[in-house]
Scaffold this motif. Structure first.
Motif, mmCIF file in Angstrom:
data_model
loop_
_atom_site.group_PDB
_atom_site.id
_atom_site.type_symbol
_atom_site.label_atom_id
_atom_site.label_comp_id
_atom_site.label_asym_id
_atom_site.label_seq_id
_atom_site.Cartn_x
_atom_site.Cartn_y
_atom_site.Cartn_z
ATOM 1 N N ASP A 353 17.583 -5.977 -2.218
ATOM 2 C CA ASP A 353 16.844 -5.501 -0.878
ATOM 3 C C ASP A 353 17.343 -5.642 0.377
ATOM 4 O OD1 ASP A 353 14.816 -5.708 -2.947
ATOM 5 O OD2 ASP A 353 14.133 -7.672 -2.507
ATOM 6 N N ARG A 354 18.279 -6.560 0.741
ATOM 7 C CA ARG A 354 18.887 -6.353 1.946
ATOM 8 C C ARG A 354 19.894 -5.338 2.019
ATOM 9 N NH1 ARG A 354 19.230 -9.843 5.773
ATOM 10 N NH2 ARG A 354 18.508 -11.673 4.253
ATOM 11 N N ARG A 355 20.635 -4.953 0.857
ATOM 12 C CA ARG A 355 21.344 -3.711 0.767
ATOM 13 C C ARG A 355 20.731 -2.463 0.878
ATOM 14 N NH1 ARG A 355 22.814 -0.218 -3.343
ATOM 15 N NH2 ARG A 355 24.816 0.541 -3.398
ATOM 16 N N ALA A 356 19.352 -2.204 0.327
ATOM 17 C CA ALA A 356 18.668 -1.137 0.382
ATOM 18 C C ALA A 356 18.279 -0.945 1.898
ATOM 19 C CB ALA A 356 17.281 -1.241 -0.406
ATOM 20 N N TRP A 357 17.890 -2.060 2.627
ATOM 21 C CA TRP A 357 17.586 -1.930 4.061
ATOM 22 C C TRP A 357 18.697 -1.410 4.874
ATOM 23 C CZ3 TRP A 357 12.703 -1.980 5.437
ATOM 24 C CH2 TRP A 357 12.598 -1.797 6.928
ATOM 25 N N GLU A 373 15.524 3.658 -4.011
ATOM 26 C CA GLU A 373 16.015 1.967 -3.684
ATOM 27 C C GLU A 373 15.007 1.440 -3.074
ATOM 28 O OE1 GLU A 373 18.316 0.254 -4.959
ATOM 29 O OE2 GLU A 373 19.909 1.584 -5.872
ATOM 30 N N LEU A 374 14.358 1.856 -2.000
ATOM 31 C CA LEU A 374 13.539 0.966 -1.194
ATOM 32 C C LEU A 374 12.209 1.136 -2.040
ATOM 33 C CD1 LEU A 374 14.148 3.081 2.182
ATOM 34 C CD2 LEU A 374 14.438 0.488 1.520
ATOM 35 N N GLU A 375 11.727 1.950 -2.837
ATOM 36 C CA GLU A 375 10.363 1.875 -3.676
ATOM 37 C C GLU A 375 10.783 0.658 -4.738
ATOM 38 O OE1 GLU A 375 7.697 5.589 -4.525
ATOM 39 O OE2 GLU A 375 9.614 5.774 -5.394
ATOM 40 N N ARG A 376 11.976 0.471 -5.187
ATOM 41 C CA ARG A 376 12.048 -0.675 -6.073
ATOM 42 C C ARG A 376 12.099 -1.913 -5.347
ATOM 43 N NH1 ARG A 376 15.048 3.559 -8.763
ATOM 44 N NH2 ARG A 376 17.182 3.090 -7.267
ATOM 45 N N SER A 377 12.755 -1.846 -4.042
ATOM 46 C CA SER A 377 12.608 -3.220 -3.289
ATOM 47 C C SER A 377 11.065 -3.431 -2.874
ATOM 48 C CB SER A 377 13.337 -3.047 -2.029
ATOM 49 O OG SER A 377 14.878 -2.834 -2.207
ATOM 50 N N ALA A 378 10.094 -2.274 -2.691
ATOM 51 C CA ALA A 378 8.811 -2.736 -2.359
ATOM 52 C C ALA A 378 8.052 -3.529 -3.480
ATOM 53 C CB ALA A 378 8.003 -1.619 -2.209
ATOM 54 N N GLU A 379 8.535 -3.115 -4.949
ATOM 55 C CA GLU A 379 7.840 -3.569 -6.014
ATOM 56 C C GLU A 379 8.355 -4.875 -6.182
ATOM 57 O OE1 GLU A 379 9.387 -1.381 -9.112
ATOM 58 O OE2 GLU A 379 8.145 0.571 -8.708
ATOM 59 N N ARG A 380 9.878 -5.325 -5.916
ATOM 60 C CA ARG A 380 10.070 -6.645 -5.886
ATOM 61 C C ARG A 380 9.348 -7.657 -4.690
ATOM 62 N NH1 ARG A 380 15.129 -3.846 -7.456
ATOM 63 N NH2 ARG A 380 15.709 -3.755 -5.175
ATOM 64 N N ALA A 381 9.270 -7.206 -3.689
ATOM 65 C CA ALA A 381 8.666 -7.651 -2.519
ATOM 66 C C ALA A 381 7.031 -7.973 -2.851
ATOM 67 C CB ALA A 381 8.653 -6.821 -1.042
ATOM 68 N N LEU A 394 8.070 0.667 1.751
ATOM 69 C CA LEU A 394 7.387 2.005 1.340
ATOM 70 C C LEU A 394 7.438 3.089 2.538
ATOM 71 C CD1 LEU A 394 4.560 0.790 -0.804
ATOM 72 C CD2 LEU A 394 6.462 2.173 -1.827
ATOM 73 N N ARG A 395 7.148 2.226 3.705
ATOM 74 C CA ARG A 395 7.129 3.143 4.863
ATOM 75 C C ARG A 395 8.502 3.836 5.298
ATOM 76 N NH1 ARG A 395 3.783 2.296 10.481
ATOM 77 N NH2 ARG A 395 4.448 3.943 11.368
ATOM 78 N N ARG A 396 9.408 2.974 4.929
ATOM 79 C CA ARG A 396 10.888 3.714 5.333
ATOM 80 C C ARG A 396 11.191 4.624 4.121
ATOM 81 N NH1 ARG A 396 13.964 5.796 7.961
ATOM 82 N NH2 ARG A 396 15.845 5.294 8.325
ATOM 83 N N ALA A 397 10.826 4.210 2.994
ATOM 84 C CA ALA A 397 10.869 5.406 1.942
ATOM 85 C C ALA A 397 10.343 6.563 2.329
ATOM 86 C CB ALA A 397 10.498 4.827 0.647
ATOM 87 N N ALA A 398 8.894 6.532 2.652
ATOM 88 C CA ALA A 398 8.366 7.712 3.004
ATOM 89 C C ALA A 398 9.249 8.422 4.171
ATOM 90 C CB ALA A 398 6.799 7.362 3.591
ATOM 91 N N GLU A 399 9.672 7.852 5.288
ATOM 92 C CA GLU A 399 10.515 8.358 6.238
ATOM 93 C C GLU A 399 11.634 9.123 5.736
ATOM 94 O OE1 GLU A 399 8.897 5.319 9.772
ATOM 95 O OE2 GLU A 399 10.833 5.099 8.573
#
Length: 920
Positions: A353-357, A373-381, A394-399
């Motif tokens: 998740d930190r890597r994705a961020w 990657e961010l969507e997968r991080s959202a699932e884990r979060a 998810l917001r950053r993924a949309a952006e």
């Protein structure tokens, strides 16, 4: 790990602040838990006071952390920084707490934990860590904590009592999660100290007017006094040309740091940027990323010599403004390079998740791979319970999504997750992003659904039913199952809004729901609920009863998924009360209270506890009801909720103390009316009618009950009718009483329920004469005697005794009046006991007042803990249910033993006799 640096503005004077902080340490060393929030602008001296506290904490165990602005979206990040040194005690926590904290930190798999169960786990962890020596927790820059961490730490801070644990927070402006904590405002230095500090950095004569200008503009801010003159020549200072009036003090200080950064070598600036971009200031990770950028180890020397950065085994900035100055001074290209290096240096498996961020921060534009990657991080979060973090991912993924269609879909998912997290403003912003792209009909309907859910969650007023009903209609051809769920949401919202619902009231929604298409397959539990409720409104109780009973049975016997039960059980419980099914209603409430306690779901727990209060009061266990009210209020305080306790209002009314009850009734009613919440208004009026009937103020009781007569408020409408009938019959309003009796007959004619039929018989007796009246009174006593509703049975005896006295049968009257008086007195219903007392005197009998009960000495919380201890629960088990540490439970039991003059738990059975049933 981020820590406070040893360097910083000198601590001048600050006697007031040091006295408060030293007192906190003294209390903690003595075993009294304390929490304190230091509040003040950047550079005002909070960090210096924290350093003083750390130095004064000799002999104590210390853990510390600081919030980081760029890490605010990572769930539990700040909490992990704080408690990481204590995680060797994780396995010693009770199972549910251990699992909740482990899942939150990604150390184990499991269902998303409730943040308050995580809070209880942290409270227990800190209390255990403080067993050998007192523990001090220091959290700087609290305003930059991620929301999950802030909520948990605020929860823990409010629960400290008998633990040798202290928490000192520091923030520029504390978030709303910390409202209510003890605060110490840190202001600028007083004049003499500010002069002293200014002379320490300006060693040449300075014109008094310029000096006063500097002191006035800095307002005694120590960091500003130290940093503002740096980089300015004596000429600039002497003439005042270096002072920029338009900038606030922190901005000017940050600008000063930027000037000093500009003078450093490029490699040093690059190293500091990498450190500023990594929230944890993990030295190993920072040096690894620096190596990828070709930055040599020698680059740290200039930053260290200038006092801006300490880099070695750990990495520390002198002040948070140094970090922000470094990051804001860099160009977007330089920031992206730093984040890219940090992403490459971060272990893909250990910290995805930190890597994705970091990858997201490094992206120069849309990047579908990073968005995935961010969507997968959202699932884990979300799996860890970090709903706010999931929404941020998810917001950053949309952006980062280029295609408008997927971009809108991700924004919509982020909006829905934000609603779950309670971030309604963020959800509204995300909906705006979603509607900017092409939406199909289903997506547009889901957007409207989120708007309706936001309206209901934020105000629970009359706007939500209209929105939700319209969305349900849109969804009918697109997703029949979701449409019916939305109709059920709209129905519940309209019930809650009552007369404030407008045109889309219950009848309109019920008709629309009945005509809506059904999804394929067998009806789901929410389908059965919707069918029964819609028929109840459109065709009446007789037609709806079979459907309502079927739905109630399913919810009572666990023939549903956990998700459906959690979502719709509140509606199902209302149906059980409407059906006068006392036992099932109580069983479901007890089950949900137990489940919420075990799972740590405090928000729904408050709802269920307040609902259980109603049952306990009717069952005549006002001590248990008071205990539950205390629990609900403690949870509301722990979670920062401002919800008004309807349980406290009802308890005060049944006790019959007018001075206590009326202000509560008026407060709840005015709050409900102002918010457009009809159900709160109706409940308050029914409670007022009970109070005034007990006091014998029948005109007031009639006015209160009459206001609920014509509304549809499920069980509250039915509960108000007996109050109206009693008050109307006592004031000669026989026509109103007869009309209300007809309505009550319809509402109770749903089976042979002793509760409903007993109330109907009691009310029928009030409007009857002779043998018919006596037959009805006997039926009421017999039927209500088969229920557990001691309050209603006592009222039947009271009315029967009053009738017998008026019939001239004094001896028979005394029997029932004595039963009523003894029951009311034992229960604690003072107003009704007073009525029975006066009637007994009128029969010629002498009545002796009951002496005060020793148990009245106990506070509601002490009574609650004592009753639970009587059942054999350990301190840890009691603490787990009541969200207290075992040490706090032990503290309260010590006070109980002293008040009851006992020395052990075994004596509680004798010391607490006749207190009804105990909760398992």
């Amino acid at each position: 790990m981020l820590a406070l640096s040893d360097a910083g503005p000198p601590l001048l004077n600050r006697q007031r602040e040091r006295t408060v902080l030293d007192g906190l340490l003294e209390d903690v060393r003595a075993g009294r838990g304390r929490a304190l929030m230091l509040r003040g602008e950047a550079g005002v001296g909070k960090s210096a006071l924290l350093r003083h506290t750390l130095e004064a904490a000799a002999g104590m165990r210390v853990v510390r952390a600081a919030g980081v602005e760029s890490e605010m979206e990572l769930a539990y990040a700040g909490l992990h920084l704080l408690v990481a040194p204590l995680l060797d005690g994780l396995e010693r926590l009770p199972g549910p707490q251990r699992d909740a904290l482990g899942v939150a930190f990604g150390l184990r798999q499991g269902n998303p934990p409730d943040r308050f169960m995580v809070g209880l786990a942290v409270l227990t962890l800190l209390a255990e860590a403080a067993e050998d020596r007192a523990l001090l927790c220091v959290v700087d820059d609290t305003q930059w904590l991620d929301r999950s961490s802030a909520q948990v730490l605020a929860f823990v801070a409010r629960r400290l009592l008998a633990e040798p644990v202290g928490i000192v927070f520091a923030a520029r402006e504390p978030g709303r999660e910390f409202q209510g904590l003890a605060e110490l405002e840190v202001r600028g230095l007083p004049g003499p100290d500010a002069h002293t500090l200014l002379r320490s950095v300006i060693r040449f004569p300075l014109d008094d007017r310029i000096k006063e200008r500097i002191l006035a503009e800095t307002n005694g801010n120590p960091l500003a006094l130290l940093e503002l003159p740096r980089g300015l020549s004596p000429t600039q200072l002497a003439g005042g040309f270096g002072l920029v009036e338009a900038q606030a003090v922190p901005q000017r200080v940050e600008q000063g740091f930027r000037h000093r950064l500009a003078a450093l070598p490029a490699e040093t600036q690059s190293l500091m940027l990498v450190a500023a971009a990594e929230p944890t200031l993990d030295a190993v990770l920072i040096w690894r990323a620096a190596g990828l950028l070709g930055i040599p180890a020698s680059a740290a020397k200039d930053a260290q010599s200038d006092g801006l950065l300490e880099a070695g085994a750990g990495v520390r900035f002198r002040h948070p403004l140094v970090r922000s100055a470094v990051y804001s001074a860099a160009s977007p290209r330089q920031r992206r390079a730093a984040h890219r290096a940090l992403a490459e240096a971060t272990d893909r498996d250990r910290d995805p998740d930190r890597r994705a961020w970091h990858l997201a921060a490094a992206a120069p534009g849309p990047d579908d791979e990073v968005a995935a990657e961010l969507e997968r991080s959202a699932e884990r979060a979300q799996a860890r319970g970090g709903v706010a973090g999931a929404a941020a991912f998810l917001r950053r993924a949309a952006e980062l999504t280029a295609d408008p269609g997927p971009r809108s879909n991700r924004a919509l998912a982020a909006a829905q997750t934000s609603v779950m997290a309670g971030s309604f403003e963020a959800a509204a912003d995300l909906l705006a992003m979603a509607v900017a792209g092409p939406l199909d009909e289903l997506q547009q309907a889901r957007v409207d659904l989120v708007h309706g859910q936001i309206a209901f969650a934020t105000s629970m007023s009359g706007d939500a039913p209209q929105i939700l009903a319209r969305v349900a209609k849109q969804l009918e051809p697109l997703d029949p199952g979701l449409a019916r769920d939305t109709y059920l949401e709209a129905w519940f919202a309209a019930l809650y809004a009552g007369r404030f619902a407008g045109d889309d009231d219950l009848r309109a929604i019920s008709r629309a729901a009945r005509s809506a298409p059904r999804p394929a397959g067998a009806p789901r539990p929410p389908d059965l609920l919707l069918d029964g409720l819609a028929v109840l409104v459109t065709e009446g109780r007789a037609a709806a009863v079979p459907l309502l009973k079927q739905a109630a049975h399913i919810f009572a016997t666990d023939e549903i998924s956990v998700v459906e039960r959690r979502r719709w059980s509140v509606v199902a419980a209302s149906i059980m009360a409407t059906l006068w099914d006392e036992d099932t209603w109580y069983t479901v409430q007890a089950r949900e209270v137990r489940y919420c306690r075990e799972a740590g779901l405090l928000t729904p727990l408050v709802t269920w506890v307040n609902s259980t209060v109603v049952c306990e009061i009717w069952r005549g266990d006002l001590a248990e009801a008071a205990s539950l009210v205390a629990e609900a209020e403690a949870i509301a305080a722990a979670t920062g909720s401002r919800r008004v306790s309807t349980g406290a209002m009802m308890l005060a009314a049944f006790r019959g103390v007018e001075a206590e009850a009326v202000p509560l009734i008026e407060r709840v009613m005015s709050t409900a009316i102002a918010a457009g919440q009809g159900v709160g208004e109706y409940f308050s009026r029914w409670v007022a009618a009970v109070l005034y009937n007990g006091l014998g103020q029948y005109d007031k009781a009639l006015d209160a009950a009459r206001a609920v007569r014509e509304v549809f408020a499920m069980q509250v409408s039915a509960w108000a009718l007996p109050e109206l009938i009693e008050a109307a019959s006592r004031t000669g309003q026989t026509r109103q009483a007869a009309e209300a009796l007809e309505r009550l007959a319809e509402m109770t004619d749903v089976g042979d329920s002793d509760w409903g039929q007993g109330l109907h018989a009691r009310c029928r007796a009030l409007l009857s004469e002779g043998e018919e009246a006596e037959r009805c009174y006997r039926e009421a006593v017999e039927r209500l005697g088969r229920t557990r509703l001691r309050t209603e049975l006592a009222r039947a005896h009271l009315l029967y005794g009053e009738w017998l006295r008026r019939e001239g049968r004094r001896a028979d009257a005394r029997t029932h009046l004595r039963t009523a008086y003894d029951s009311f007195t034992a229960i604690g219903m003072q107003a009704f006991a007073g009525r029975a007392h006066n009637e007994l005197l009128a029969t010629g009998e002498t009545v002796r007042k009951r002496a005060a009960d020793t148990l009245d000495q106990l506070t509601p919380q002490e009574s609650q803990i004592a009753r639970m201890a009587r059942t054999g629960l350990s301190n840890s088990e009691i603490g787990a249910q009541l969200f207290l540490s075992p040490r706090t439970v032990e503290y309260h039991l010590g006070k109980v033993f002293a008040k009851l003059a006992i020395t052990s738990r075994h004596q509680l059975t004798q010391a607490l006799p006749g207190q009804g049933h105990d909760r398992p």
